[in-house]
Every structure is written in structure tokens, then in C-alpha cells.
Design an enzyme around this catalytic site. Structure first.
Site, short mmCIF file in Angstrom:
data_model
loop_
_atom_site.label_atom_id
_atom_site.label_comp_id
_atom_site.label_asym_id
_atom_site.label_seq_id
_atom_site.Cartn_x
_atom_site.Cartn_y
_atom_site.Cartn_z
N ILE A 141 34.05 -13.33 16.26
CA ILE A 141 32.94 -14.03 17.04
C ILE A 141 32.39 -13.09 17.70
O ILE A 141 31.24 -12.89 17.66
CB ILE A 141 33.39 -15.07 17.98
CG1 ILE A 141 34.54 -16.15 17.27
CG2 ILE A 141 32.24 -15.93 18.24
CD1 ILE A 141 33.90 -16.90 16.18
N ARG A 185 24.43 -10.48 22.43
CA ARG A 185 24.24 -12.08 22.36
C ARG A 185 23.05 -12.58 22.34
O ARG A 185 22.47 -12.94 23.22
CB ARG A 185 25.25 -12.64 23.22
CG ARG A 185 26.49 -12.00 23.34
CD ARG A 185 27.34 -12.47 24.68
NE ARG A 185 27.74 -13.75 24.46
CZ ARG A 185 28.42 -14.59 25.49
NH1 ARG A 185 28.89 -13.75 26.42
NH2 ARG A 185 28.72 -15.78 25.42
N ARG A 196 34.14 -15.34 37.78
CA ARG A 196 33.30 -16.08 37.08
C ARG A 196 33.88 -17.32 36.30
O ARG A 196 33.11 -18.49 36.29
CB ARG A 196 32.58 -15.35 36.24
CG ARG A 196 31.54 -14.35 36.62
CD ARG A 196 30.95 -13.53 35.51
NE ARG A 196 30.19 -14.44 34.73
CZ ARG A 196 29.86 -14.28 33.60
NH1 ARG A 196 29.50 -12.97 33.09
NH2 ARG A 196 29.22 -15.17 32.65
N ARG A 227 24.98 -15.99 30.60
CA ARG A 227 24.13 -16.57 29.40
C ARG A 227 23.95 -17.78 29.26
O ARG A 227 22.77 -18.50 28.87
CB ARG A 227 25.09 -16.11 28.14
CG ARG A 227 24.10 -16.11 26.96
CD ARG A 227 25.43 -15.56 25.80
NE ARG A 227 25.09 -16.22 24.66
CZ ARG A 227 24.09 -15.80 23.82
NH1 ARG A 227 23.32 -14.78 24.12
NH2 ARG A 227 23.77 -16.74 22.74
N LYS A 233 35.31 -24.83 32.82
CA LYS A 233 34.02 -24.18 33.07
C LYS A 233 32.95 -24.31 32.25
O LYS A 233 31.68 -24.51 32.61
CB LYS A 233 34.32 -22.82 33.33
CG LYS A 233 33.18 -21.57 34.06
CD LYS A 233 32.58 -20.58 33.20
CE LYS A 233 33.30 -19.97 32.17
NZ LYS A 233 32.29 -19.19 31.03
N ASN A 234 33.29 -24.25 30.71
CA ASN A 234 32.09 -24.39 29.91
C ASN A 234 31.65 -25.56 29.58
O ASN A 234 30.50 -25.83 29.60
CB ASN A 234 32.71 -23.53 28.52
CG ASN A 234 32.83 -22.16 28.54
OD1 ASN A 234 32.34 -21.47 29.65
ND2 ASN A 234 33.29 -21.60 27.43
C1 UD1 Z 1 30.12 -20.03 24.24
C2 UD1 Z 1 31.40 -19.85 25.33
C3 UD1 Z 1 32.00 -18.62 25.16
C4 UD1 Z 1 32.66 -18.48 24.01
C5 UD1 Z 1 31.59 -18.72 22.68
C6 UD1 Z 1 32.60 -18.99 21.41
C7 UD1 Z 1 29.95 -20.91 27.26
C8 UD1 Z 1 29.26 -21.11 28.42
N1 UD1 Z 1 30.37 -20.07 26.37
O1 UD1 Z 1 29.42 -18.98 24.18
O2 UD1 Z 1 32.95 -18.79 26.31
O3 UD1 Z 1 33.16 -17.49 23.76
O4 UD1 Z 1 30.84 -20.03 22.98
O5 UD1 Z 1 33.29 -19.89 21.41
O6 UD1 Z 1 30.25 -22.20 26.28
N2 UD1 Z 1 24.35 -16.40 18.13
C9 UD1 Z 1 23.58 -15.67 17.47
N3 UD1 Z 1 22.26 -16.27 17.77
C10 UD1 Z 1 22.17 -17.29 18.91
C11 UD1 Z 1 23.26 -17.82 19.45
C12 UD1 Z 1 24.39 -17.12 18.95
O7 UD1 Z 1 23.50 -14.72 16.51
O8 UD1 Z 1 21.11 -17.56 19.19
C13 UD1 Z 1 25.96 -15.69 17.65
C14 UD1 Z 1 26.72 -15.10 18.64
O9 UD1 Z 1 26.18 -13.58 18.99
C15 UD1 Z 1 28.07 -15.01 18.38
C16 UD1 Z 1 28.12 -16.46 17.65
O10 UD1 Z 1 26.81 -16.61 17.21
O11 UD1 Z 1 28.47 -14.04 17.48
C17 UD1 Z 1 28.58 -17.62 18.30
O12 UD1 Z 1 27.92 -17.44 19.59
P1 UD1 Z 1 28.02 -18.89 20.50
O13 UD1 Z 1 28.78 -20.04 20.07
O14 UD1 Z 1 26.46 -19.19 20.58
O15 UD1 Z 1 28.59 -18.54 21.90
P2 UD1 Z 1 27.79 -18.86 23.29
O16 UD1 Z 1 27.33 -20.31 23.50
O17 UD1 Z 1 27.18 -17.78 23.96
#
Ligand code: UD1
Length: 434
Positions: free
Chosen positions: A328, A123, A397, A94, A22-23
Site C-alpha cells: 500500500i 500520498r 497522533r 492527510r 482514530k480513523n
Molecule cells: C487510510 C488510513 C491509513 C491507512 C490507509 C490504508 C485514515 C485517516 N488513514 O489512509 O491509516 O494506512 O487508509 O488502509 O483513515 N492513492 C492515490 N490517489 C489518491 C488516494 C490514494 O494514488 O487520491 C493511493 C495511495 O497513495 C495509496 C493507496 O491509494 O497507495 C491507498 O490509499 P488510501 O486508502 O487513500 O489511504 P488513506 O485514506 O490516505
């Protein structure tokens, strides 16, 4: 109201095939719309509702998107013309924010709603926005939208504060058509990032280093369509591992990349499960009772946060006490639901202490977030009596046909309620051109 009804206590046995990731699909479907020449044809696209949502968002932006009779997804990016992503669809997930990278790269203008908080905590998208700004976009946050524009995106050196999957993807999309070279540092190394890079390169992009800390993207003038098959879903594979394990099952999990689940496999072996590794499959043979173990989540190749909840569900009935640290996201709200099934879990800040009980008992429970839903299903498979799981749309989802696959493995599980969320795919027919 749609619900899953599970009569627990059945041992899972047999074979199960894993869907496409999915991701990966979410980022690759958006990336496909970067092409202005030809069409992209994607195979192994999972029909989960998040995938439906991203397709609808692209359609609303003018992109042609349809499934053919072989379930291949066709995407024609040339017709992209709208720069405003609709709030009613974007708010659902997201990953919709990837449209920001696409729109800036293709149209030099993007108005995309900011994703709100969600059930796994705040997030933010500040890393994404800082990256776009550094590439030359003027950005204002107004009325809940990120409004961005630029004459052209310019390559830059950008250090991502925290290895973020979404930021790495969004900036890869933006940089593929930017002027000059973008160097991204502290990148996420998840297999889905590598999948996206291979796809982009197939389209004519110049992306090097995906899967390492540093990714270099030399912008090109134009991208073209290709045929591509999405990698298997390592999180779905992991979900079946914990489902098989909690029921003392014997299950062959097929169509996977074994290397992508090294960490969950080593953990489940620690819990006493026998794992036989094939080239694209694994066989899981679980003991009557699992052993407790400690784990902490971390970016790939560490133990994935998306499998923390399925693992905790399995540890609820393990022999001994497990200590699970979540690094995370804020992802422990669901433990209240497991407690209602008799689990003994204490949460202190980022750590859950799970004391294994002999038996969980079925109860009506509510899904709080996607992977929490998987955890409740896993708990229900082992619980005595009936578990009713509400909030099935959240599970759908990320999982296509989860209950059908579990039923084929011998689980007593039924989905009761409407099918309407699945219908989104049947509305995606080939457009007729005049
Ligand atoms: C993606 C995955 C999700 C997975 C996550 C971590 C998809 C669609 N989703 O989510 O399933 O659980 O990676 O492996 O691929 N952060 C910030 N600012 C930002 C971006 C991120 O503070 O602008 C923080 C987040 O709050 C979190 C950490 O960085 O604590 C990692 O988030 P991120 O890797 O970006 O997760 P997603 O891409 O949302």
C-alpha cells in the site's frame, strides 16, 4: 525533548481496553458538521492528537466543537461558514482533506491545502479531486491549495482507480447532500467506511452498500444531529497483540470487534500464539519465542498496512526468516531504526526479509511515522537494556495513553517531557451563547 524510555524484558500480563478508532473518528467528526439541524454527540472518541487537530480545523471553519464532562464530543455544524481550511493545521495530517467533501457539500465552495508527501511516501489526492470534478465542481490547483466551487454537487457514477479509504470517505461526505444518486465503484471496504455509513444514515442520509465494492448514495436535502458511539480501534488492538506476543505475554484485550482483526489474529496464530476469542475481547497467550511467518499487506479484509510495522518488530526476534511485502505505502524507512537495535532486516523494493535474532538491544531511536513509532515501542519492550524513543508526538497522533496502558500491563515505560499536545482537548469547552 519528549521521549519514551523503556527498560525492556518485562512480560506483559493483565487486561487492556482499546480506545475508539482514530480513523473512524476523523471521518465521523467531519461528517457531523454536515448536519444543519441539531447537534451530534459522539462517544468513544479517542483523545489522540490527530483527533484534536481535526476538531481545531472544524472550529476554525466556524463549527462549534466541545467535550463535555463525560468525554462526549459535541459538534454543531449549523454555524459552519468559512470555506478556507488553515494550512498550519491541515498540513499536520492527510485526513484533513475530508474537509473538502464537507465544504463542497455544505457551502459549494472549498479551499483546502493539498496534503504534501509524508514519511510513508507520496500520498496524492488525485482520486478525490477527480471524483469532485465528476460531481460538477470546478477545481483549480493554485498556490498549494485545491480551490473548488459548484452551484450544487450532482450525483454521478465514479470508479475509484484503486480501493482508497480516503477517497471513498470524501466522496461519501460530498454525495450525502448532493442532488441525485452517486454510485461509487471499487470502494474501500474497511470497517471505518461502514461506521461512517451507519453514522450518516443515522443523520438522515441514504447510503447503501458500505462494506462492499459498490456504495450508492442518494443525496438528501438536509442532515440532522444524532448521538453515536465510534467503533473500537482495530489498529490499536493489533498493536497490543504484537506487544503481548513479543514479550511472551498473557493479555486480555477488551472492547474490540473481533471480526475486524481476523487477518492479524490468523497471522499471530501462525506465529505460535494462542488466541482465545470472546464476543468483544481476545486473550493472547504467547510462547517464549515466536515463529517466523510471511505476510503481505492489502486492503481490508487483508492484513492492514497499519500493522505491518508492529508485525515486523515482533518478527525481528522470531525463530526463522519472515518475508513481509508492503503493497500500500512506501513504509520501510523505519527499519534503519530497528537495525540500530540489532535487527537483521534486508529491504528489496516492497519486500522486507527479516531474519529473527535471539535478542534486540536497547538504543536511542527516532520515530519516522505513526506506526513506525508503535513498532519501536514493541521492539523496546523486548530489547535488553534501555530504549529511548524520540518523536513521541508522532506516536500520540494515533495512540492516546499508550505508555500508561503498557505500564498497567507490566512494562517498564516512562514518558519524559511536556504534556502540552494533550492540552488541546482541555481548550475545547462548551461555547457560551449570548
Ligand atoms: C487510510 C488510513 C491509513 C491507512 C490507509 C490504508 C485514515 C485517516 N488513514 O489512509 O491509516 O494506512 O487508509 O488502509 O483513515 N492513492 C492515490 N490517489 C489518491 C488516494 C490514494 O494514488 O487520491 C493511493 C495511495 O497513495 C495509496 C493507496 O491509494 O497507495 C491507498 O490509499 P488510501 O486508502 O487513500 O489511504 P488513506 O485514506 O490516505
Amino acid at each position: 525533548m519528549t521521549k519514551l524510555v523503556i527498560n525492556g524484558g518485562k512480560r506483559l500480563q493483565g487486561e487492556v481496553k482499546v480506545n475508539g478508532a482514530k480513523n473512524s473518528a476523523l471521518s465521523i467528526i467531519v461528517a457531523a458538521a454536515l448536519a444543519t439541524k441539531g447537534e451530534c454527540i459522539l462517544d468513544n472518541v479517542p483523545k489522540s492528537s490527530d483527533v484534536g487537530t481535526i476538531c481545531l480545523i472544524l472550529k476554525s471553519l466556524g463549527v462549534e466543537v466541545w467535550f463535555d464532562q463525560n468525554d462526549k464530543l459535541h459538534i454543531v455544524g449549523a454555524s459552519l461558514k468559512e470555506y478556507q481550511a488553515p494550512y498550519d493545521l491541515v498540513r499536520k495530517m492527510r485526513a484533513s482533506f475530508y474537509t473538502a467533501g464537507l465544504l463542497l457539500a455544505r457551502l459549494g465552495k472549498a479551499e483546502v491545502p493539498l496534503p504534501g508527501g509524508c514519511a510513508i511516501g507520496s500520498r496524492p489526492v488525485d482520486f478525490h479531486i477527480r471524483g469532485f470534478t465528476q460531481m460538477g465542481a470546478d477545481i483549480v490547483i493554485e498556490h498549494g491549495f485545491m480551490k473548488a466551487q459548484c452551484d450544487e454537487l450532482i450525483g454521478t457514477n465514479y470508479y475509484i482507480n484503486r480501493s482508497s479509504v480516503g477517497t471513498t470517505i470524501n466522496l461519501m461526505l460530498a454525495a450525502s447532500l448532493a442532488k441525485g444518486t452517486t454510485v461509487l465503484e471499487n470502494c474501500a471496504k474497511e470497517p471505518e467506511i461502514v461506521d461512517l455509513a451507519i453514522f450518516l444514515n443515522g443523520m438522515g442520509a441514504n447510503v447503501r452498500g458500505a462494506g462492499t465494492d459498490i456504495i450508492r448514495i442518494k443525496g438528501v436535502e438536509q442532515l440532522h444531529g444524532i448521538e453515536y458511539s465510534i467503533i473500537p480501534d482495530r489498529i490499536e488492538a493489533g498493536t497490543f497483540i504484537f506487544a503481548a506476543a513479543i514479550t511472551g505475554g498473557d493479555v486480555l484485550i477488551k472492547d474490540i470487534v473481533v471480526e475486524h482483526i481476523r487477518s492479524p489474529l490468523s497471522k499471530i496464530e501462525e506465529a505460535g500464539v494462542i488466541v482465545e476469542r470472546g464476543s468483544t475481547s481476545i486473550r493472547i497467550t504467547a510462547p517464549e519465542r515466536l515463529k517466523a511467518m510471511d505476510v503481505e499487506t492489502s486492503p481490508y479484509p487483508g492484513f492492514p498496512t497499519d500493522l505491518q510495522q508492529p508485525l515486523v518488530a515482533a518478527m525481528c526476534v522470531a525463530d526463522g526468516t519472515s518475508v513481509v511485502r508492503e503493497n500500500i505505502f512506501d513504509r520501510f524507512r523505519y527499519v534503519d531504526e530497528l537495525r540500530r537495535m540489532g535487527a537483521d532486516i534486508k529491504v528489496e523494493r516492497e519486500t522486507a526479509i527479516v531474519r529473527g535474532v535471539k535478542q534486540l538491544t536497547g538504543a536511542p531511536v527516532e520515530v519516522t511515522d505513526l506506526r513506525a513509532g508503535a513498532a519501536l515501542v514493541i521492539a523496546g519492550l523486548a530489547a535488553s537494556g534501555t530504549t529511548e524513543i524520540y518523536g513521541v508526538d508522532i506516536i500520540e497522533r494515533g495512540y492516546a495513553s499508550l505508555e500508561t496502558k503498557l505500564e498497567q500491563l507490566g512494562a517498564d515505560i516512562k514518558r519524559i517531557g511536556s504534556q502540552e499536545e494533550i492540552d488541546v482537548f482541555s481548550s475545547m469547552k462548551k461555547p457560551t451563547r449570548v
